[in-house]
Design an enzyme around this catalytic site. Structure first.
Site, mmCIF file in Angstrom:
data_model
loop_
_atom_site.group_PDB
_atom_site.id
_atom_site.type_symbol
_atom_site.label_atom_id
_atom_site.label_comp_id
_atom_site.label_asym_id
_atom_site.label_seq_id
_atom_site.Cartn_x
_atom_site.Cartn_y
_atom_site.Cartn_z
ATOM 1 N N HIS A 1 0.900 -1.382 0.072
ATOM 2 C CA HIS A 1 0.041 -0.302 0.158
ATOM 3 C C HIS A 1 0.797 1.261 0.020
ATOM 4 O O HIS A 1 0.703 2.213 -0.804
ATOM 5 C CB HIS A 1 -0.929 -0.099 1.268
ATOM 6 N N GLU A 2 1.819 1.241 0.912
ATOM 7 C CA GLU A 2 2.639 2.528 1.074
ATOM 8 C C GLU A 2 3.533 2.445 -0.160
ATOM 9 O O GLU A 2 3.898 3.647 -0.647
ATOM 10 C CB GLU A 2 3.451 2.397 2.359
ATOM 11 N N HIS B 1 1.982 4.349 -3.014
ATOM 12 C CA HIS B 1 2.398 5.940 -2.914
ATOM 13 C C HIS B 1 3.526 6.208 -3.225
ATOM 14 O O HIS B 1 3.860 7.353 -4.000
ATOM 15 C CB HIS B 1 1.958 6.349 -1.494
ATOM 16 N N ASP C 1 -20.396 -30.168 -22.763
ATOM 17 C CA ASP C 1 -19.273 -30.070 -23.825
ATOM 18 C C ASP C 1 -19.731 -29.218 -24.829
ATOM 19 O O ASP C 1 -19.786 -29.246 -26.092
ATOM 20 C CB ASP C 1 -19.064 -31.564 -24.423
#
Length: 403
Positions: free
Chosen positions: A24-25, A28, A205
């Site tokens: 997450h960081e 950024h 099929d």
């Protein structure tokens, strides 16, 4: 041995959460650097620093409390002191769309990570049959009533109606006696009311195949619609639903995309119901029965991860990890400070406000004074902290466990 596996599962799930936070960081960090912004620090965790190293203008490191992380970008608001040499690279001096991309990057990273987990799951253990599709997984050898143990051997020369009719694993039920079948629940409901020869139309099929199944009546324990059960004579043919679907590399992509959409919808609905479920958490702390639908903390999620590992339910383990990423990603975009969504809302507000001022021939307004927003920010932090404390306490004294 089971206890050891459980502990390892807890640690593995907690590690997955830590990796999600780090990524997450990193989202950024990556976007800020791509736009030429100055990033001074990138740390995982809070509290005392364990170690760090510097590469270029950025210090990277790890702190003692693995409960989050941060990416420090120069000039996040116009109130920050910025060295004259860095003003052109300050966050608040960038175009609004660049700021929004950087602020959104953490949540976008969670969404990408969740999708990758689902993609891997689709190609390995399989995605759950969340749409209740009427696809056959197993054809039973026989059909027996409720008095016979599930694992009891079948009587000789008494094949199940489905087996006798030629139904096969992988068949999708399209219609029964002319009634269209959309879900497995439809199939069960219709079949229970049948007896004698009936036409089952299936997709096999890519071709439609019509089969005649001689449906017998057997005594089974069924729900009575009032929360209880009763013994009734119902139609049964001896088939088991496909619980999950595994895909090849090409088919896995659209399947994972579709399942991602479903999880987004469920995540949003869960967020909307979040406040009304808090009283149930308080009740659980006081000794009441823990509702399976109540919110859980990372502590509770990790314990469930340990239970899943102990029982070999790795598909459930991966689904929880994917779901956690989607939840954190969506939650972080809520327009509330100090969440990224709150900062996005402020930046978009400034952009719309300045556009309206320009239409009236006025200059751009002053940057939003974050100091005036501090009381609201503190309220959000207080409520968030209180909810976290409640859920962690409930997950310790009365946790949700896999049965």
């Amino acid at each position: 041995m089971n206890t050891v596996v459980n502990i390892l599962g807890v640690l593995l799930f907690a590690f997955g959460i830590a990796v999600s936070i780090a990524l997450h960081e990193f989202g950024h960090l990556l976007t800020a650097k791509a736009f030429g912004m100055k990033v001074t620090r990138y740390f995982i965790g809070f509290g005392p620093k364990l170690f760090s190293f510097r590469k270029g203008e950025t210090e990277y490191g790890l702190k003692a409390i693995p409960a989050g992380g941060f990416c420090e970008i120069t000039g996040m608001t116009a109130l920050d002191e910025v060295h004259p040499d860095d003003r052109k690279r300050a966050f608040y001096n960038q175009k609004v769309w660049k700021r929004v991309v950087v602020l959104s990057a953490g949540s976008i990273t969670h969404f990408i990570l969740g999708f990758i987990i689902l993609l891997i799951l689709a190609m390995s253990l399989g995605l759950p049959n969340n749409k209740d599709e009427p696809v056959l997984a197993t054809i039973a050898d026989c059909v027996q009533d409720h008095t016979v143990p599930y694992d009891a051997p079948c009587p000789a020369g008494a094949p199940s109606p489905a087996k006798s009719a030629g139904l096969q694993p992988g068949d999708r039920i399209l219609a029964i006696s002319g009634q269209p079948i959309a879900t497995w629940s439809d199939m069960q409901k219709v079949t229970r009311d049948l007896s004698g020869p009936n036409e089952f139309k299936v997709l096999r099929d890519g071709k439609e195949v019509a089969l005649t199944v001689d449906v017998p009546k057997v005594s089974r324990q069924v729900t009575d619609g009032k929360g209880g059960t009763e013994i009734k004579e119902v139609g049964a043919i001896g088939v088991i639903v496909q619980q999950s679907f595994t895909y090849g590399p090409v088919e896995a992509v659209p399947a994972a995309v579709s399942f991602t959409g479903t999880m987004f919808v469920n995540t949003w609905q869960g967020l909307m119901r979040f406040p009304e479920r808090i009283p149930a958490v308080v009740k659980a702390i006081g000794g009441g029965e823990r509702d399976l639908d109540t919110p859980i903390s990372v502590v509770g999620a990790s314990r469930l991860g340990g239970d899943a590992a102990e029982r070999g339910l790795w598909a459930f383990f991966m689904l929880m990890l994917a779901g956690l990423n989607f939840f954190v990603g969506v939650f972080n975009l809520l327009p509330l400070l100090p969440l990224d969504g709150g900062h996005i809302a402020v930046n978009l507000y400034e952009r719309v406000r300045d556009w309206l001022r320009k239409l009236r021939g006025k200059p751009a307004g002053a940057p939003v004074n974050y100091m005036r927003l501090l009381p609201l920010t503190y309220v959000v932090i207080f409520i968030g902290g209180a909810i976290t404390l409640l859920t962690v306490t409930a997950d310790i004294v009365n946790p949700i466990r896999l049965q």
